[in-house]
Scaffold this motif. Structure first.
Motif, PDB file in Angstrom:
ATOM      1  N   ALA A 150       0.843  -1.207   0.000  1.00  0.00           N
ATOM      2  CA  ALA A 150       0.000   0.000   0.000  1.00  0.00           C
ATOM      3  C   ALA A 150       0.875   1.253   0.000  1.00  0.00           C
ATOM      4  O   ALA A 150       0.608   2.232  -0.718  1.00  0.00           O
ATOM      5  CB  ALA A 150      -0.913  -0.002   1.223  1.00  0.00           C
ATOM      6  N   GLY A 151       1.950   1.201   0.809  1.00  0.00           N
ATOM      7  CA  GLY A 151       2.877   2.338   0.870  1.00  0.00           C
ATOM      8  C   GLY A 151       3.576   2.567  -0.451  1.00  0.00           C
ATOM      9  O   GLY A 151       3.751   3.702  -0.889  1.00  0.00           O
ATOM     10  N   ALA A 152       3.991   1.457  -1.099  1.00  0.00           N
ATOM     11  CA  ALA A 152       4.668   1.578  -2.393  1.00  0.00           C
ATOM     12  C   ALA A 152       3.723   2.176  -3.437  1.00  0.00           C
ATOM     13  O   ALA A 152       4.134   2.977  -4.283  1.00  0.00           O
ATOM     14  CB  ALA A 152       5.172   0.214  -2.853  1.00  0.00           C
ATOM     15  N   GLY A 153       2.433   1.768  -3.353  1.00  0.00           N
ATOM     16  CA  GLY A 153       1.430   2.348  -4.260  1.00  0.00           C
ATOM     17  C   GLY A 153       1.268   3.840  -4.019  1.00  0.00           C
ATOM     18  O   GLY A 153       1.230   4.643  -4.967  1.00  0.00           O
ATOM     19  N   LEU A 154       1.209   4.221  -2.731  1.00  0.00           N
ATOM     20  CA  LEU A 154       1.114   5.649  -2.385  1.00  0.00           C
ATOM     21  C   LEU A 154       2.344   6.407  -2.871  1.00  0.00           C
ATOM     22  O   LEU A 154       2.256   7.522  -3.381  1.00  0.00           O
ATOM     23  CB  LEU A 154       0.978   5.816  -0.867  1.00  0.00           C
ATOM     24  N   THR A 155       3.516   5.759  -2.690  1.00  0.00           N
ATOM     25  CA  THR A 155       4.766   6.392  -3.118  1.00  0.00           C
ATOM     26  C   THR A 155       4.768   6.630  -4.619  1.00  0.00           C
ATOM     27  O   THR A 155       5.145   7.709  -5.092  1.00  0.00           O
ATOM     28  CB  THR A 155       5.970   5.507  -2.736  1.00  0.00           C
TER      29      THR A 155
END
Length: 477
Positions: free
Chosen positions: A59-64
């Motif tokens: 999820a964080g990588a997607g946000l990034t």
């Protein structure tokens, strides 16, 4: 050419950041899926917690990835400082995801230890998945951190931290699974708790990394700048020649960009051109500490420490936008008397000119209490281009000029005499050769004496311009 190079560099940076963020999403997707399947098949809470950790990273990588795409957009009307803060917001949201997973993992581990234990189905698969995960996380964290440091991207740095924390959490789960298997084989009851304990260790690691990330992102969002960075900027600017003091310095960060707003005190004797050069040098000083920073500098004129009375009087005249010359200061009984020449617009009436000059004289007395009186000779400032009826050498007038010069022994010679007739008046100009080492004070006295003597001999000359030059530059004698 410079703009093209900057644009190419910016485009390369955007491409590299997006590429590494996209690969990060793909890596997180694969590892999360593998860990989740393995955790469900084996019933290992440690494996499921690690899958949850990787899920958060996904999820964080997607946000990034999304934030990097948005943050690289140029500034617009709604975002005059650019879109860099999106990266900070993205990293801040990730901290909440990490905190939520930490709470779930810890509560589930406590339930398994004290309420209801869960049997684990052991096989070689979980260990193989964990070893693969360690290799992928190590590779990805290094890639992400390299690009994050290169372009000062907080979102990519947060992603790199997540992958680095995954390595340690995966090691903890690996040890927990091995210890739990040994407990089952050798009937050691307390070793069977190694799996939920490993899950708690993972939870604590997630909590630790999320705390560090939250502190840094909040600091960025509230425009905190490291104290040492600010001190380095101030030191560089204060050492810029011509800067009297730094009155105010404000700095903020937006994504990977810094903005600096400074107010500098400069000598009020500086010209516009000199001030512009000083601002350029101060900007370069800031950018030595914060490369590519957007710098805005406001300048304030201040009196210098070594400013003389003459400097102060000229500064007051400059503030009123008037031409001042022939300033003299006399001392009588410990009080000073100033005489000066001020030029005003030629179309101004005497009353207007007198009122204007009186205000300047009052300013001088207010700022310099030691000055008792100010006497001003008011002159008109030429604003029209004159058209002489004839420009020619007039033998009689030139003869009067040369005779006046012969009386003054310092004058070596007079040459390039030009006489112009404007209406009933006569305008005379010439070059006057004087000794090389004569001081300017004496030069002025000699030229004034020549002008006075010439006007006595030639009353029709209403304007005289004498250009002094040293003997070494004179090729006419």
């Amino acid at each position: 050419m410079m703009h093209a190079t900057t644009a190419t560099t910016s485009s390369r940076a955007r491409s590299e950041k997006r590429s590494v963020a996209m690969v990060s999403v793909l890596a997180a997707s694969v590892m999360t899926l593998l860990k989740l399947i393995t955790g469900l098949l084996t019933g290992s809470l440690g494996m499921l917690s690690d899958a949850a950790h990787s899920g958060i990273d996904l999820a964080g990588a997607g946000l990034t990835f999304l934030s990097v795409r948005v943050s690289d957009k140029p500034a617009d009307e709604d975002h005059p400082y650019g879109h860099g803060k999106i990266e900070n917001v993205s990293a801040f949201v990730e901290t909440f995801l990490m905190l939520a997973s930490s709470i779930w993992i810890t509560s589930e581990a406590v339930r398994r230890i004290f309420v209801h234990s869960v049997a684990i189905h052991y096989s070689f698969w979980p260990l193989l998945v964990l070893l693969l995960s360690i290799g992928v996380d190590l590779w990805r964290s290094r890639q992400l951190l390299a690009v994050a440091n290169k372009y000062r991207s907080q979102a990519l740095e947060a992603d790199a931290l997540h992958f680095a924390s995954d390595i340690w959490s995966t090691v903890a789960v690996f040890i927990g699974l091995c210890a739990s298997w040994l407990g089952g084989q050798f009937h050691i009851s307390w070793l069977r708790l190694a799996d939920p304990i490993a899950a708690i260790c993972v939870s604590m690691m997630i909590l630790y990394f999320s705390g560090k990330l939250a502190y840094r992102t909040v600091a960025a969002l509230v425009d905190t700048v490291p104290v040492e960075t600010r001190h380095r900027v101030l030191t560089e600017v204060r050492h810029t020649p011509g800067v009297l003091s730094v009155d105010q310095a404000r700095m903020r960060r937006s994504g990977n960009s810094y903005f600096a707003d400074l107010t500098l005190s400069l000598s009020r004797q500086s010209t516009f051109q000199h001030t512009e050069q000083l601002v350029k040098e101060a900007t370069e000083a800031v950018q030595r500490v914060l490369p590519d920073a957007d710098v805005v500098i406001h300048t304030v004129p201040r009196p210098g420490i070594a400013e003389s009375i003459f400097d102060k009087i000229r500064a007051i005249a400059a503030r009123n936008n008037v031409v001042l010359h022939d300033v003299s200061v006399q001392s009588f009984n410990d009080k000073l008397r100033v005489e000066q020449h001020i030029e005003v617009a030629e179309k101004m009436t005497l009353r207007e000119a007198h009122t204007f000059v009186k205000l300047i004289e009052q300013e001088i007395r207010d700022e310099l209490p030691q000055i008792e009186s100010v006497l001003t000779h008011i002159e008109s400032e030429p604003a029209t281009i004159e058209r002489p009826l004839s420009v020619a050498t007039d033998q009689t007038i030139e003869k009067h000029l040369r005779h006046a010069a012969s009386i003054l022994p310092e004058i070596i010679d007079i040459h390039e005499v030009v006489v112009g007739r404007i209406g009933d008046g006569v305008q005379v100009s010439c070059h006057c050769t004087l000794p090389d080492n004569m001081r300017m004070q004496r030069v002025h006295e000699v030229i004034t004496a020549l002008e006075d003597r010439f006007k006595v001999e030639c009353p029709e000359a209403n304007r005289v311009l004498i250009h002094p030059e040293p003997a070494t530059d004179n090729h006419h004698h």
